[in-house]
Design an enzyme around this catalytic site. Structure first.
Site, short mmCIF file in Angstrom:
data_model
loop_
_atom_site.label_atom_id
_atom_site.label_comp_id
_atom_site.label_asym_id
_atom_site.label_seq_id
_atom_site.Cartn_x
_atom_site.Cartn_y
_atom_site.Cartn_z
CE LYS A 11 -55.47 82.75 62.61
NZ LYS A 11 -55.36 82.95 61.20
CG HIS A 94 -60.71 84.85 62.68
ND1 HIS A 94 -60.57 83.97 61.72
CD2 HIS A 94 -59.72 85.36 63.12
CE1 HIS A 94 -59.31 84.53 61.35
NE2 HIS A 94 -59.09 85.19 61.97
CD GLU A 166 -57.59 89.34 61.03
OE1 GLU A 166 -56.69 88.98 61.21
OE2 GLU A 166 -58.65 88.48 61.19
#
Ligand code: 13P
Length: 250
Positions: A11, A94, A166
């Site tokens: 990140k 993401h 995720e």
């Protein structure tokens, strides 16, 4: 058999000097890993990581890619630019990009196509929000996000893609899906790919789990038959933790 793949998603963390220190530490500790090992780092760290990982089993990844080859897209990076820096993998879609930066299933698909066309391996992130799980919509959400992302790729191209499941409620929260929940939802994703593209493609596709995977829970998750690896946030920022995750079977 699918070769497991464990990727760190750093990140927005680490300067080049910090990146170099972490990767140099990992070169020793993960050199005998039986899985593919990737670190997806901020673009400002590409050069430092590439140099530190030279000649090792640690591969370089990025955290996003633009879909145009070049042009007036201030702040963006093209697939060819990433390739030229030695990047091999790229995280696409993401949940943080979906949540904070307006990423949609359409743009995830465009980015995925551009990445594949340039020879990058996309790590496509899909996952449900907490209230979507509680309302019983997990399967529909992950099937839709996955099939939309893959749209327009050939079967051969899809075999080489990585999907990361995720659950958004498990990211950075310390909450993890149970081994069974993660396995079941990844199985749902694989079945959806099988219905659309056939068993060969579904069997080849690697699907990771992401969301507070760490040294403590990695063994249980990786023992599940559908789970082919992990996309690791917090635990990828420290060499001992990331090492313990990557070497889960040692
Ligand atoms: P955490 O491991 O910090 O929960 O992050 C997961 C993630 O978002 C990886 O992409």
């Amino acid at each position: 058999m699918r070769k497991p793949i464990i990727a760190g998603n750093w990140k927005m963390n680490k300067t080049p000097a910090e990146a170099k220190e972490l990767v140099l530490a990992l070169t020793e500790t993960v050199k005998d890993a039986e899985c593919d090992v990737v670190v997806c780092v901020p673009a400002t760290n590409f050069a430092a990581v590439k140099e530190a990982a030279e000649g090792t089993n640690i591969k370089l990844g990025a955290q996003n890619v633009h879909f145009a080859p070049s042009g007036a897209y201030t702040g963006e990076l093209s697939a060819d630019m990433l390739k030229a820096c030695g990047v091999e993998y790229v995280v696409i879609g993401h949940s943080e990009r979906r949540q904070y930066f307006g990423e949609t299933d359409k743009t995830v698909n465009l980015r995925t196509r551009a990445a594949v066309a340039a020879g990058l391996i996309p790590i496509i992130c899909v996952g449900e929000l907490k209230d979507e799980r509680e309302s019983g919509y997990t399967d529909i959400i992950v099937e839709y996000q996955t099939l939309m992302a893959l749209h327009g790729l050939t079967e051969e191209e899809i075999k080489n893609v990585v999907v990361a499941y995720e659950p958004v409620w498990a990211i950075g929260t310390g909450l993890t899906a149970t081994d069974e929940q993660a396995n079941e939802t990844i199985g749902v994703i694989r079945k959806a790919v099988e219905r659309k593209y056939g068993k060969d493609v579904a069997d080849a596709l690697r699907i990771q789990y992401g969301g507070s995977m760490n040294p403590k829970n990695v063994k249980g998750l990786m023992a599940q038959p559908e789970i082919d690896g992990g996309l690791i946030g917090g635990a990828s920022l420290k060499a001992p933790d990331f090492t313990a995750v990557v070497m889960y079977n040692k």
